[in-house]
Each structure stands twice: as C-alpha cells, then as structure tokens.
Scaffold this motif. Structure first.
Motif, PDB file in Angstrom:
ATOM      1  N   PHE A  48       6.812   8.003  -1.745  1.00 29.98           N
ATOM      2  CA  PHE A  48       7.501   7.799  -0.476  1.00 29.98           C
ATOM      3  C   PHE A  48       6.988   6.528   0.181  1.00 29.98           C
ATOM      4  N   VAL A  49       7.894   5.551   0.423  1.00 32.98           N
ATOM      5  CA  VAL A  49       7.518   4.244   0.972  1.00 32.98           C
ATOM      6  C   VAL A  49       8.341   3.992   2.235  1.00 32.98           C
ATOM      7  N   ILE A  60       2.444  -8.281  -1.741  1.00 32.35           N
ATOM      8  CA  ILE A  60       3.320  -7.256  -1.182  1.00 32.35           C
ATOM      9  C   ILE A  60       2.452  -6.098  -0.700  1.00 32.35           C
ATOM     10  N   TRP A  61       2.676  -5.685   0.549  1.00 34.86           N
ATOM     11  CA  TRP A  61       1.934  -4.573   1.138  1.00 34.86           C
ATOM     12  C   TRP A  61       2.884  -3.411   1.348  1.00 34.86           C
ATOM     13  N   VAL A  62       2.452  -2.242   0.927  1.00 34.66           N
ATOM     14  CA  VAL A  62       3.314  -1.064   0.906  1.00 34.66           C
ATOM     15  C   VAL A  62       2.661   0.059   1.713  1.00 34.66           C
ATOM     16  N   ALA A  63       3.423   0.654   2.620  1.00 34.36           N
ATOM     17  CA  ALA A  63       2.973   1.833   3.351  1.00 34.36           C
ATOM     18  C   ALA A  63       3.414   3.073   2.593  1.00 34.36           C
ATOM     19  N   THR A  64       2.492   3.984   2.350  1.00 34.01           N
ATOM     20  CA  THR A  64       2.815   5.237   1.669  1.00 34.01           C
ATOM     21  C   THR A  64       2.213   6.396   2.463  1.00 34.01           C
ATOM     22  N   ARG A  65       2.413   7.586   1.973  1.00 30.85           N
ATOM     23  CA  ARG A  65       1.782   8.758   2.575  1.00 30.85           C
ATOM     24  C   ARG A  65       0.388   9.014   2.007  1.00 30.85           C
ATOM     25  N   LYS A  77      -3.743  -2.276  -5.403  1.00 37.60           N
ATOM     26  CA  LYS A  77      -5.054  -1.921  -4.855  1.00 37.60           C
ATOM     27  C   LYS A  77      -4.781  -1.048  -3.641  1.00 37.60           C
ATOM     28  N   VAL A  78      -5.412   0.117  -3.579  1.00 37.41           N
ATOM     29  CA  VAL A  78      -5.106   1.116  -2.559  1.00 37.41           C
ATOM     30  C   VAL A  78      -6.261   1.210  -1.567  1.00 37.41           C
ATOM     31  N   PHE A  79      -5.908   1.203  -0.278  1.00 35.31           N
ATOM     32  CA  PHE A  79      -6.876   1.377   0.807  1.00 35.31           C
ATOM     33  C   PHE A  79      -6.600   2.719   1.475  1.00 35.31           C
ATOM     34  N   GLN A  80      -7.637   3.548   1.568  1.00 35.13           N
ATOM     35  CA  GLN A  80      -7.509   4.888   2.121  1.00 35.13           C
ATOM     36  C   GLN A  80      -8.639   5.151   3.116  1.00 35.13           C
ATOM     37  N   PRO A  81      -8.517   6.216   3.901  1.00 31.97           N
ATOM     38  CA  PRO A  81      -9.616   6.550   4.820  1.00 31.97           C
ATOM     39  C   PRO A  81     -10.929   6.764   4.081  1.00 31.97           C
ATOM     40  N   ASP A  82     -12.017   6.277   4.671  1.00 30.02           N
ATOM     41  CA  ASP A  82     -13.336   6.414   4.052  1.00 30.02           C
ATOM     42  C   ASP A  82     -13.945   7.751   4.452  1.00 30.02           C
ATOM     43  N   PRO A  83     -14.266   8.603   3.481  1.00 27.46           N
ATOM     44  CA  PRO A  83     -14.832   9.922   3.815  1.00 27.46           C
ATOM     45  C   PRO A  83     -16.213   9.845   4.456  1.00 27.46           C
ATOM     46  N   LEU A  94       1.266   6.784   6.357  1.00 24.03           N
ATOM     47  CA  LEU A  94       1.643   5.616   7.162  1.00 24.03           C
ATOM     48  C   LEU A  94       3.135   5.584   7.458  1.00 24.03           C
ATOM     49  N   ASN A  95       3.472   5.015   8.617  1.00 27.70           N
ATOM     50  CA  ASN A  95       4.872   4.890   9.031  1.00 27.70           C
ATOM     51  C   ASN A  95       5.378   3.455   9.045  1.00 27.70           C
ATOM     52  N   GLN A  96       4.542   2.514   9.497  1.00 28.30           N
ATOM     53  CA  GLN A  96       5.036   1.169   9.777  1.00 28.30           C
ATOM     54  C   GLN A  96       3.964   0.128   9.509  1.00 28.30           C
ATOM     55  N   LEU A  97       4.406  -1.059   9.051  1.00 27.59           N
ATOM     56  CA  LEU A  97       3.550  -2.228   8.872  1.00 27.59           C
ATOM     57  C   LEU A  97       4.147  -3.395   9.644  1.00 27.59           C
ATOM     58  N   GLU A  98       3.278  -4.204  10.253  1.00 30.11           N
ATOM     59  CA  GLU A  98       3.735  -5.370  11.021  1.00 30.11           C
ATOM     60  C   GLU A  98       2.745  -6.507  10.811  1.00 30.11           C
ATOM     61  N   LEU A  99       3.249  -7.693  10.452  1.00 28.86           N
ATOM     62  CA  LEU A  99       2.402  -8.862  10.202  1.00 28.86           C
ATOM     63  C   LEU A  99       2.363  -9.729  11.451  1.00 28.86           C
ATOM     64  N   ASP A 100       1.146 -10.087  11.928  1.00 31.02           N
ATOM     65  CA  ASP A 100       1.059 -10.942  13.109  1.00 31.02           C
ATOM     66  C   ASP A 100       0.880 -12.400  12.693  1.00 31.02           C
TER      67      ASP A 100
END
Length: 205
Positions: A48-49, A60-65, A77-83, A94-100
C-alpha cells in the motif's frame, strides 16, 4: 452550396476529407518504456503506497504502511521507527510526503505525527512532539500539510480550516480568514498549492 458554408467550416471539412484518404496520413509510433513492476523483490516492505515523490538527487521516496522507503532504481532502503528510542520515524504507517526547498522530506503519519527527514544526513526531527506545535494543534484532529518557499508550515485541518506556522520564527500565524474576518471552514479548503517557485501567493481549493 459551398459558398454558403463559412470559411472555417469548409476548412474543417477539407481536413476531414484529407485525413480519411488512405495512405496520405501515417500515424507515427512513439516508443514507450516498458512498465516495471516493483515488489518485495526489490525490497518494498509493503504494497500500500499512499504517496510518492522524487528528491533533487533523483531518488524516489515512497510512503508505505511499514515505513519510509528510498528507491535508487534497483533496490529499496527502508526507514522505520527505532525500537531503542533513538530519533527516527515516529510511526511506520505513513499518509503523506512533502519536499521543502531545502531538500528535506516532511512526513505525515496515519496518527498525524509530523517528522522531518534530511536525506543527506539520514536524520529525523519530530515536529508534532514540540511544545509549540502542541499548543497550536489540539490532539485528535486530522490534517494534511504543505510547506511553502518561506518555510511556513500549512495545515489543512479537517473540521476546522487552514492553519499556518512560521518555522523560522517558531511562531504560529493563526487560522486564515476571509476579508470579512470569517474563518475559513473545512468545507471550503480541500488542498493548497503554490502558483510557481517565484510567486508570493497561492491557491486554495
């Protein structure tokens, strides 16, 4: 009776007759690249993207669940919460990505967490946990976000309206109102976008 047909109509009739003659007009085939199906074989952690963007370096940056993913054309390369609690993604869904304008990626999670990710240093900064943000935005509300060229955070708050926050001055700009000082209702604002990189104003929809 052709003299009674307007000139523009005669021109259209002649064009249609010409196009109908075989052999006079040949369609030019334009070669298109073959679509590539990207799956977990390349390292995509979840199918789901909800959002996707390209940064200034071409990644390319992808938001997933299941986290934030960077795709270099071959693998993810996947970035996830650090336990262990180190600064990282606040929530995996994730819902949304925005580039500043600085090349940083603003990330909105399903829980309405806002993180800022710097691709150069691969570091995260949580915005929604800061005291100034908590004073501005009450818990339990839903919103989308935008970042403008003046480093202002815009929140489209569902059920309330449009809110701005000056990131440079760490100061909220309050709810945007109409000329008659009537607050913008949620029914009036669905999205916000900039007219161009040098424009000072934008559009509300």
């Amino acid at each position: 009776m052709s003299e009674y047909i307007p000139a523009i109509t005669r021109g259209l009739v002649m064009l249609l007759i010409t196009l109908s003659l075989p052999g006079l007009v040949r369609a030019q085939s334009v070669p298109l690249p073959q679509p590539q199906v990207i799956t977990d074989r390349q390292g995509l952690p979840q199918a789901f993207v909800p959002d996707i963007l390209q940064d200034k370096q071409g990644f390319i940056w992808v938001a997933t669940r299941d986290g934030l993913c960077r795709y270099d054309g071959q693998r993810f390369k996947v970035f996830q919460p650090d336990p262990d609690g180190r600064p990282s993604l606040s929530f995996a869904g994730l819902n949304q990505l925005e580039l500043d304008r600085h090349g940083r990626i603003w990330i909105l999670s399903e829980r309405m967490d806002i993180d800022v990710f710097d691709p150069r240093t691969e570091t995260f900064t949580n915005i929604s946990r800061q005291a100034a943000f908590r004073r501005m935005v009450k818990p339990g509300i839903s919103y989308n976000l935008r970042i403008d060229q003046k480093d202002r955070l815009w929140l489209i708050v569902f059920g309330t309206g449009l809110f701005s926050w000056d990131l440079k001055k760490n100061r909220d700009g309050g709810f945007i109102t109409n000329p008659g000082t009537r607050p913008l209702s949620a029914a009036m604002v669905y999205s916000i976008y900039r007219r161009g990189p040098t424009e000072r104003s934008g559009w509300l929809r």
